[in-house]
Structure formats: C-alpha cells, structure tokens
Design an enzyme around this catalytic site. Structure first.
Site, PDB file in Angstrom:
ATOM      1  N   HIS A  15      36.235 -25.424  60.118  1.00 52.33           N
ATOM      2  CA  HIS A  15      35.094 -25.117  59.257  1.00 52.33           C
ATOM      3  C   HIS A  15      35.394 -23.889  58.394  1.00 52.33           C
ATOM      4  O   HIS A  15      36.494 -23.320  58.460  1.00 52.33           O
ATOM      5  CB  HIS A  15      33.809 -24.970  60.067  1.00 52.33           C
ATOM      6  CG  HIS A  15      33.845 -23.890  61.117  1.00 52.33           C
ATOM      7  ND1 HIS A  15      34.094 -22.565  60.826  1.00 52.33           N
ATOM      8  CD2 HIS A  15      33.667 -23.941  62.458  1.00 52.33           C
ATOM      9  CE1 HIS A  15      34.042 -21.846  61.928  1.00 52.33           C
ATOM     10  NE2 HIS A  15      33.802 -22.667  62.947  1.00 52.33           N
ATOM     11  N   HIS A  18      37.010 -20.663  59.792  1.00 52.41           N
ATOM     12  CA  HIS A  18      38.469 -20.694  59.946  1.00 52.41           C
ATOM     13  C   HIS A  18      39.148 -20.434  58.597  1.00 52.41           C
ATOM     14  O   HIS A  18      40.147 -19.723  58.522  1.00 52.41           O
ATOM     15  CB  HIS A  18      38.922 -22.060  60.485  1.00 52.41           C
ATOM     16  CG  HIS A  18      38.328 -22.421  61.806  1.00 52.41           C
ATOM     17  ND1 HIS A  18      37.545 -23.542  61.988  1.00 52.41           N
ATOM     18  CD2 HIS A  18      38.377 -21.808  63.011  1.00 52.41           C
ATOM     19  CE1 HIS A  18      37.156 -23.604  63.246  1.00 52.41           C
ATOM     20  NE2 HIS A  18      37.636 -22.560  63.883  1.00 52.41           N
ATOM     21  N   CYS A 125      32.565 -20.166  75.481  1.00 58.69           N
ATOM     22  CA  CYS A 125      33.327 -18.913  75.325  1.00 58.69           C
ATOM     23  C   CYS A 125      34.615 -18.930  76.118  1.00 58.69           C
ATOM     24  O   CYS A 125      35.468 -18.076  75.915  1.00 58.69           O
ATOM     25  CB  CYS A 125      32.511 -17.712  75.799  1.00 58.69           C
ATOM     26  SG  CYS A 125      31.018 -17.400  74.866  1.00 58.69           S
ATOM     27  N   CYS A 134      24.282 -17.669  77.827  1.00 59.76           N
ATOM     28  CA  CYS A 134      25.463 -17.124  77.159  1.00 59.76           C
ATOM     29  C   CYS A 134      25.046 -16.143  76.072  1.00 59.76           C
ATOM     30  O   CYS A 134      24.250 -16.495  75.203  1.00 59.76           O
ATOM     31  CB  CYS A 134      26.270 -18.256  76.538  1.00 59.76           C
ATOM     32  SG  CYS A 134      27.449 -17.663  75.306  1.00 59.76           S
ATOM     33  N   LYS A 291      29.100 -27.893  63.864  1.00 58.95           N
ATOM     34  CA  LYS A 291      29.486 -29.237  63.444  1.00 58.95           C
ATOM     35  C   LYS A 291      28.398 -29.892  62.584  1.00 58.95           C
ATOM     36  O   LYS A 291      28.686 -30.712  61.737  1.00 58.95           O
ATOM     37  CB  LYS A 291      29.773 -30.108  64.671  1.00 58.95           C
ATOM     38  CG  LYS A 291      31.208 -29.984  65.140  1.00 58.95           C
ATOM     39  CD  LYS A 291      31.534 -31.048  66.156  1.00 58.95           C
ATOM     40  CE  LYS A 291      31.433 -30.493  67.557  1.00 58.95           C
ATOM     41  NZ  LYS A 291      31.855 -31.455  68.582  1.00 58.95           N
TER      42      LYS A 291
HETATM   43 ZN   LIG Z   1      29.343 -18.868  75.382  1.00 55.59          ZN
END
Ligand SMILES: [Zn+2]
Length: 467
Positions: A15, A18, A125, A134, A291
């Site tokens: 994506h 990057h 992660c 998270c 995504k």
């Molecule tokens: Zn995570």
C-alpha cells in the site's frame, strides 16, 4: 552508505505507506550516489511472519503460493515507482538468510535460555502485550499463549544501549523518537521471548538451531536480514567497513530496530547500524490505510492513473518529517498540476520557446547561476527531511520564474536577451540535475528539453491531471 528499508510482511499487496518508505530511501540513495559515494540500497520482504500463514489459511491457498505472489508485487514496485534498489531479500528464499539467522543465534547463545511463558500475543504486531486490546489498534483479540520459549537476556544491555544512543553512535531521528527510545530503555528492559512453538507457527519459519520444536521469533528472523543479505565479501564491505549504515522505518517498529536489534548485535559481537530514521504514518481520506482503502492507497493503481512523477512528488514534497500526513487523490492532483505542469513544465517550455523564437534554438553561453541549492538539498537530506529537500529544488523554479518576470527577455535588446536566456537555460539544466533523486524520469525529460547547443522543439513535459 548502506541504506535499508524495513521488510514488510506479505499478507497482502503493498500500500501507499510502503511506497512512502521506499521512495524516501530511493531519494536518499540516488542523492548519495550522485555525490560519488558508494551506495547499497536494500529492501525485501518478511516472508516468515505468522500473519502470512494466517492470511493464506483465510484465502485457502498454500502459504508458499500467497507469499510468492505478494512478494512479487512488492518487488514489482521497482518498475512502478522508479526505485533503484541494489538488492531485494526475501527471508524465505534468500540463499544466505537461514544460515545467517542460525549464525547470529549461535553467536548470542550465551544470552539465550529457556523458560515457560504465558502471555497475550497480538498476531497483527507479532509481539506480546501485558494486556489487551492491542495498543496499535489491531482488532483481533490477543491470544493467550502458554508455552516453553527461548528468551534473550535483553536486560543485560540496558546500559550499553543508553550509552550507544546518548553518545550519538546510534543516531535516531527525529529527536522525539530518540527520546521515546531512551525513555523506554531507561524504564528497564525485560528479557525477550525469541522463539515460539513450531506448532503455533504452523511449521512456517526458521527452526531454532538444535531445537526443531521451536521456530525463531519472526522479528529476530526479519531484523537479521540487514546482515544476512550481505554474503561473503559484501558483509565485510557493507557491515564492517561501511561508516554509514542507515535503517528507514515507520514509527510502529522503532523498538525492534533501536532496542532489540542493537542488543542482538552487541550480544553477537557484531558492528551496529549508525542511524535510524523513523517516519510517521500516512492515512488515506482521513482513515488508517488498510486493505479496504481500495485504489486510494494502492501505489500501482495511483501510478496507472496519474503517473509516477505525480505519486513520487506528492510523497516527497508533501509528507512532513514529523507528524502523520493524509493522502487524497485531490491533493495529489493539485500538487502535481501546480508544481509539475504549471510550475516546472511551464518554466522549461517557456524558456525553450523563447530560445527558439529569438535565437533560432541556439543556446547562448551560460550566465550567472540563479540559485545555489545543492547545499540546501544536501543538508535537508542529511536530516532526513525530504520535504525540505524537495522545497530546496523548488527554489530553482521560483527564482527562474521571478527572473523571467524581472528581465522580460522579450522586451530586452538582443544582447541583454541573449544573456538572460543563457542564464535561464543554465537554471533549467541545474533543475534537471537537482531533480534526479526525487523524480528520476522527469529529470531525464527536463534534461533532454534543454540539452545540446541547439534546443529541441519544446513539447509539454507534464500532463495536467485535473479535468
Ligand atoms: Zn497489534
């Protein structure tokens, strides 16, 4: 200079985030190459991540198939984004990677021990957290993991890491990131779990040497790529003797690169990287890139629609050194039309048109340089400030346009006009030189438009993107 990007896991196609890191690294590599410095620019993919395994399970395809397909999409960005990397390492297929990971593992054996461990693991992660959810925003609930693991005595390296960072031997930019790392290390370091059961890893990854029931922690495996890619003489040249070793990365993985990786190297008795540059994140249309962001965040679709110059220019000219940046197609179009079509393209065309109209295309002798920007650009890139560096290049366009308005060559006497046009052609040539790290293909077009003793007929250099 040895310049690396992080190696993304390949559970999906690349994506725009990057693309940002790759284009920043590319501009840096091109800049140092044109200064005559030896450069090795390396990127690649983390094929061994558990996330890849889960993505393949969700799609119902073999892991190898999913990893090969998505890794090819990452490697294909070389053509899409005009990248100049010298080396692309895939951790599941590079011939030296597994042996290199095993070598580092054995070299750190004096800091490795086994114990039973229970913790909450975020697969997103690939790390343990004391409690959920998270902190990085992954929605899947943390998994309770209870197993025997190998641990690395990270706690031993607290003082050495503090000394390394405070002394500047490991430079971390921007300063706020350096302070964040120092605060983390100062608070005390826990030993790090560096393996998982082969069953939990679905048998994917690199087995722990002499303990095939365990797989090497994917971060240990991935971080090692910076040295395992350097086989034979390359290791000595680029890791032992090279004075500048720069890792580029996003803010989410700073702890791995600025704490775990240097500690691993210290333990193994290997040389350390010299600099870490941390970029913030991109959002697309105000939302986290994922995504589901669709074409707005797909670098290949954006280059297909708007061309590589527009995409690279937006990433380098608009994304600040500090702070998140929001991408929209409207911003990309506006920036490209204003700077490239109207600013740069018009300037070069106008100059070439006047040279044809008044001098039958013959280039007069060069006058005084209009703007001396190479120092500004170099200084900005030394500070990893890509936006300021791009603005530095832009200074030439602005000075040249002001010069045209001030001298009005079409109203000058022939001698004055010849001198003015000589100055302007020279400025456009300098622009092509300075533009190269940022827009390599556009730089070639600009250079061709003002090349030779007699200029070619002017043609539009950039298309307008707005309707
Ligand atoms: Zn995570």
């Amino acid at each position: 200079m040895y310049i690396t990007t992080t190696i993304p896991y390949v559970n999906a196609r690349p994506h725009l985030g990057h693309a940002l890191e790759l284009v920043q690294a590319d501009a840096l590599a091109r800049h140092h190459r044109r200064r005559g410095e030896p450069v090795r620019f390396q990127t690649g993919t983390d094929d061994n991540s558990l996330k890849n395994v889960l993505a393949a399970e969700a799609e119902g395809v073999p892991v190898r198939e999913l990893v090969d397909r998505n890794a090819a999409a990452f490697e294909g960005l070389r053509g899409t984004l005009d990248l100049s990397f010298d080396s692309f390492i895939r951790t599941s297929s590079h011939p030296g990677h597994r042996a290199g990971v095993e070598r580092i593992w054995r070299a750190t054996a004096h800091d490795l021990y086994q114990r039973h461990y229970e913790g909450l693991y975020c697969v997103g992660c690939e790390q343990f957290y004391p409690e959920g959810p998270c902190p990085d925003g992954h929605e899947a609930p943390l998994q309770l993991v209870s197993e025997r693991n190998w641990f690395f005595r990270l706690s031993r390296y607290q003082d050495a890491l503090l000394d390394l960072i405070r002394s500047g031997r490991l430079r971390i930019e921007p300063a706020a990131r350096r302070n964040e790392v120092l605060a983390f290390v100062e608070a005390g370091l826990d030993d790090l779990s560096v393996s998982r059961s082969a069953a939990r890893a679905r048998g994917w990854g690199i087995p722990v040497p002499d303990d095939p029931g365990q797989v090497v922690y994917v971060w240990w495996d991935a971080l090692a790529n910076y040295v395992t890619a350097l086989e034979g003489g390359d290791y000595d040249r680029w890791w032992v003797r090279e004075p500048g070793k720069v890792h580029l990365m996003g803010k989410g993985v700073i702890r791995f690169h600025a704490v775990y990786w240097p500690a691993m190297l210290l333990s193994a008795g290997e040389p350390l990287p010299t600099a870490i540059f941390v970029h913030d994140y991109l959002t697309a249309d105000g939302r986290k890139i994922s995504k589901s962001s669709g074409n707005a965040a797909d670098p290949v679709a954006l280059v297909d629609a708007y061309g590589v110059d527009a995409v690279r220019w937006w990433l380098l000219r608009e994304v600040p050194r500090v702070g998140d940046a929001d991408f929209t197609e409207a911003r990309l179009i506006a920036r490209s039309d204003e700077d490239l079509a109207n600013g740069l393209g018009n300037l070069v065309n106008r100059v070439a048109t006047m040279v044809h109209r008044f001098l039958d295309g013959h280039v007069p002798p060069a006058g005084e340089p209009l703007a001396e920007v190479s120092g500004t650009v170099h200084e900005a890139l030394e500070a990893f400030d890509f936006r300021r560096a791009a603005q530095g290049v832009w200074e030439i366009v602005e000075q040249a346009n002001k010069y045209v308005e001030r001298t009005r060559p079409w109203q000058q006497d022939p001698r004055g006009r010849e001198a003015s046009l000589g100055t302007l052609v020279h400025a456009c040539r300098e622009l092509a030189v300075q533009l190269e790290p940022f827009l390599p293909t556009a730089a070639v077009r600009v250079a061709a438009a003002v090349a030779g003793e007699r200029l070619p007929r002017p043609r539009p250099l950039f298309r307008r993107l707005a309707g």
